[in-house]
Design an enzyme around this catalytic site. Sequence first.
Site, PDB file in Angstrom:
ATOM      1  N   ARG A 176       0.692  -1.104  -0.066  1.00 34.45           N
ATOM      2  CA  ARG A 176       0.262   0.002  -0.277  1.00 34.45           C
ATOM      3  C   ARG A 176       0.818   1.215   0.036  1.00 34.45           C
ATOM      4  O   ARG A 176       0.647   2.073  -0.719  1.00 34.45           O
ATOM      5  CB  ARG A 176      -0.835   0.051   1.078  1.00 34.45           C
ATOM      6  CG  ARG A 176      -1.988  -1.001   1.204  1.00 34.45           C
ATOM      7  CD  ARG A 176      -2.692  -1.142   2.498  1.00 34.45           C
ATOM      8  NE  ARG A 176      -3.592   0.226   2.585  1.00 34.45           N
ATOM      9  CZ  ARG A 176      -4.419   0.719   3.366  1.00 34.45           C
ATOM     10  NH1 ARG A 176      -4.301  -0.275   4.793  1.00 34.45           N
ATOM     11  NH2 ARG A 176      -5.140   1.720   3.507  1.00 34.45           N
ATOM     12  N   CYS A 235      -1.359   5.913   9.483  1.00 39.46           N
ATOM     13  CA  CYS A 235      -1.830   4.646   8.815  1.00 39.46           C
ATOM     14  C   CYS A 235      -2.796   5.083   7.725  1.00 39.46           C
ATOM     15  O   CYS A 235      -2.555   6.106   6.920  1.00 39.46           O
ATOM     16  CB  CYS A 235      -2.304   3.602   9.875  1.00 39.46           C
ATOM     17  SG  CYS A 235      -3.931   4.217  10.881  1.00 39.46           S
TER      18      CYS A 235
END
Length: 278
Positions: A176, A235
């Site tokens: 990611r 995050c």
Amino acid sequence: MSPLIEITDPHILDGSAILIDVRGGADAHDRYLAGHLPKAVFAGLDADLASHPENAANGGRHPLPALEDFAATLARWGVMPDSHIIVYDDKAAAMGGARLWWMLRSIGHTNVQVINGGLKAATDAGIQLTTGEYQNAAVGTYPIAAEYTNTVDIEEVKKAAKDDNRVVIDVREGVRYQGITEPLDLVAGHIPGAVNLFYSTSLSPEGKYLTSKALETLYKDTIGDVKPQNVIVHCGSGVTACHTLLGMEHAGITGPKLYVGSWSEWSRRDLPIATTEQ
């Protein structure tokens, strides 16, 4: 007080602490009802630990609830300022357990710990789970804090990511961060200048945190000589970042800050995006 508590500690089951079971996802409450620690109240990640803005570009997918709402939730759970709170989830603290720990610490409630290894540690230890709903007697009020401390906004992150004396840590999975895939947000990639340290590197194969010494080595390899108060952790939406902040606290690294909006906010603001490792 250590931020972590082992499943063998008698305070978990002797009734002296308030147990809070945090679950995330659409079936969160159903999973709780199917099996939780005795006398653990349910906390929903979306219902209790986040607000619900119309546009995630302003605060991300899991912005913090209003302080008065969080105070009301704590009162509903029977929490008072001097309560010993023990938190856990079913994802090794990565999906809500550490988030609630961080939120409590952020408003000044220091008497809170997270079960190392979470629900799995309990079942591995042979603890009998109970089903159905459990609720504590509510208390009248929990004092409303002036603010959530140790947070930074998007403007601060923009500055920090360009500053050699500060570190922005992205704790999402490497694919990611690199922009190879993005299952949750609109755009793949990462904040230019942010470094990657996947949150799960802090865990043993059994799903427990590494020793404080091992964690200290892991985190210091990432932040180098940067002072902890100049470290920002994020995050996807400000949840699993708290897992790393908990690990840092266990390692004796105190002072890093949370970027609550995280990638879910940054990626919706038409800001620069990097897709290769820095």
